[in-house]
Design an enzyme around this catalytic site. Structure first.
Site, short mmCIF file in Angstrom:
data_model
loop_
_atom_site.label_atom_id
_atom_site.label_comp_id
_atom_site.label_asym_id
_atom_site.label_seq_id
_atom_site.Cartn_x
_atom_site.Cartn_y
_atom_site.Cartn_z
N ARG A 62 21.13 36.16 39.73
CA ARG A 62 20.26 37.02 40.52
C ARG A 62 20.51 38.46 40.10
O ARG A 62 21.41 38.74 39.30
CB ARG A 62 20.41 36.80 42.04
CG ARG A 62 21.73 36.39 42.55
CD ARG A 62 22.84 37.40 42.36
NE ARG A 62 22.45 38.72 42.86
CZ ARG A 62 23.01 39.85 42.51
NH1 ARG A 62 24.01 39.87 41.63
NH2 ARG A 62 22.63 41.00 42.99
N GLY A 63 19.68 39.38 40.63
CA GLY A 63 19.73 40.77 40.18
C GLY A 63 18.63 40.95 39.14
O GLY A 63 18.48 40.12 38.22
N GLN B 203 25.68 39.57 49.06
CA GLN B 203 25.97 40.02 47.69
C GLN B 203 27.03 41.12 47.67
O GLN B 203 27.79 41.23 46.71
CB GLN B 203 24.68 40.54 47.03
CG GLN B 203 23.66 39.49 46.67
CD GLN B 203 22.62 39.32 47.76
OE1 GLN B 203 22.89 39.55 48.94
NE2 GLN B 203 21.42 38.92 47.38
N ASP C 296 14.59 46.60 42.16
CA ASP C 296 13.94 45.41 41.62
C ASP C 296 12.57 45.73 41.03
O ASP C 296 12.10 45.03 40.15
CB ASP C 296 13.79 44.35 42.71
CG ASP C 296 15.15 43.71 42.97
OD1 ASP C 296 15.95 44.31 43.73
OD2 ASP C 296 15.42 42.66 42.37
N ASN D 186 13.94 47.28 46.67
CA ASN D 186 15.33 46.83 46.45
C ASN D 186 15.72 45.95 47.63
O ASN D 186 14.94 45.75 48.57
CB ASN D 186 16.26 48.04 46.29
CG ASN D 186 17.64 47.63 45.77
OD1 ASN D 186 17.74 46.89 44.79
ND2 ASN D 186 18.70 48.07 46.41
N LYS D 187 16.93 45.44 47.59
CA LYS D 187 17.42 44.50 48.59
C LYS D 187 17.16 44.98 50.02
O LYS D 187 17.33 46.17 50.32
CB LYS D 187 18.92 44.29 48.37
CG LYS D 187 19.61 43.35 49.32
CD LYS D 187 18.96 41.98 49.42
CE LYS D 187 18.82 41.29 48.08
NZ LYS D 187 17.93 40.11 48.14
O1 MRU Z 1 18.19 38.85 45.75
P1 MRU Z 1 18.96 39.50 44.65
O2 MRU Z 1 20.44 39.30 44.76
O3 MRU Z 1 18.43 39.12 43.28
O4 MRU Z 1 18.70 41.04 44.84
C1 MRU Z 1 19.28 41.95 43.95
C2 MRU Z 1 19.04 43.36 44.30
O5 MRU Z 1 18.33 43.68 45.21
C3 MRU Z 1 19.64 44.38 43.40
O6 MRU Z 1 19.98 45.53 44.11
C4 MRU Z 1 18.62 44.75 42.33
O7 MRU Z 1 18.16 43.60 41.67
C5 MRU Z 1 19.18 45.68 41.33
S1 MRU Z 1 20.34 44.83 40.28
C6 MRU Z 1 20.86 45.86 39.05
#
Ligand code: MRU
Length: 366
Positions: free
Chosen positions: A51-52, A197, A238, A248-249
């Site tokens: 993920r990320g 996370q 994202d 973003n998250k």
């Molecule tokens: O649901 P996830 O864990 O994929 O979400 C990730 C995030 O929101 C990160 O902050 C984002 O992808 C930036 S990662 C460099």
């Protein structure tokens, strides 16, 4: 000054297959999954093995290699047509991070005009995407750290570290570089409900790098910012719309609101592969809705009243007006807006001098 590592590898191409660190098992268990098909790759992205935003883009690039291998073996005459289904499946495996689509499109462009077995050429491109991401993170680390000013603490949300990228990290890249330069004394990490996370991944990465880290519940962040020790909130992204709105998250938006109220500066760190100029603003960024079970249970045990309905968006959108600075590998944008982002994205990919757009100092876009 101490140097820092690129962190644990989220993905690697080994012995003709893609290996992914299963992030669902961290921090307790370090186990790699070995993937040999595009189907397995799409499933791993969907199920959050990896993920990320940058990490799932890189993974999808390797997934295209696996797809091409299978389609070419099936029928060398029509592999280019049949692979279309695999590209769509990989692109659709998660909706919010635009890096997925960006990486698959970049791989598709390489396919055009390829003759013979495509695997070697496509693998070279996937490896290039991976290597460029690590280089971009190193670059952003330096650019972001240069903005930190005096020594102090920072707060981050979710995991934007080595695990979320090809290595080193975006927000955690700035934090790693800032710590190495003596500009950061402590990192506060939001736990990042419901997937944790921050608690499981960010805290783990920082502890391995011996960077002092304090975990807090997401709901404690505003109270922390009110206390005055935190100088910067530093997060990844994202997808960034053309006007600078940042997906973003979930929880990033209320951090940005609290940061502005308490005069804490808010930095977004993301490679230009996260910028989506096709969306005018954040209102049309697709936001992933995740399963109700993520909120209804904790460690497999039910924690909510039976029968309650759930709203579980995985991301939110922070308006550009709340972002003090956007750091990319091409340069930094202060107080991002549509005009500044258009200028940033017009700068060539292999530019050596980073731009500073919208700053008070002399501008360097050349
Ligand atoms: O649901 P996830 O864990 O994929 O979400 C990730 C995030 O929101 C990160 O902050 C984002 O992808 C930036 S990662 C460099």
């Amino acid at each position: 000054m101490s140097d820092v590592s690129d962190g644990m590898c989220a993905m690697a191409w080994r012995d003709n297959a893609l290996e992914l660190l299963d992030q669902r098992l961290l921090p307790g268990t370090v186990r790699y999954q070995r993937l040999t098909t595009a189907d397995e790759t799409a499933r791993a992205i969907r199920d959050m093995v990896v993920r990320g935003a940058p990490a799932i883009g890189i993974t999808a690039g390797y997934g295209v290699v696996l797809a091409a291998r299978a389609r070419y073996a099936e029928d060398p005459a029509v592999w280019q047509t049949r692979i279309g289904l695999d590209l769509a499946m990989l692109t659709d495996s998660r909706p919010t991070a635009v890096n997925l689509c960006w990486a698959v499109q970049r791989m598709a462009q390489v396919m055009v005009g390829l003759t013979g077995n495509p695997e070697t050429r496509l693998l070279a491109e996937a490896r290039a995407i991976h290597a460029e991401d690590v280089a971009a993170n190193r670059r952003m680390g330096q650019l972001g750290a240069a903005l930190l000013g005096g020594r102090g603490s920072v707060l981050t949300h979710c995991n934007a570290g080595a695990l979320a990228t090809g290595g080193y990290g975006t927000a955690l890249g700035v934090i790693r570089a800032g710590y190495a330069a003596g500009l950061i004394d402590r990192v506060y990490a939001d736990e990042t409900r419901p997937w944790l996370q921050g608690a499981r991944l960010t805290a783990w990465e920082l502890i391995q790098d011996r960077i002092p880290v304090t975990l807090l519940a997401d709901a404690a962040a505003a109270a922390l910012l009110c206390q005055g020790q935190v100088r910067w909130v530093i997060v990844g992204a994202d997808r960034i719309a053309a006007n600078g709105d940042v997906a973003n998250k979930i929880g990033t938006y209320h951090l940005a609101l609290a940061a502005r109220y308490h005069r804490v500066r808010f930095m977004v760190v993301a490679p230009t592969s996260t910028v989506d100029l096709s969306l005018a603003d954040g209102s049309t960024i697709p936001i992933e809705q995740r399963a109700a079970e993520e909120l209804l249970t904790l460690g497999g045990q039910p924690v909510a009243a039976a029968g309650v309905e759930v709203w579980n968006p995985s991301f939110d959108v922070t308006p550009a007006a709340l972002v003090d600075v956007l750091v990319t590998e091409r340069g930094v944008v202060l107080d991002p807006d549509a005009g500044k982002l258009a200028r940033l994205m017009a700068i060539g990919r292999f530019q050596h001098n980073a731009a500073s757009i919208g700053g008070t100092g002399p501008e360097n876009t050349g």
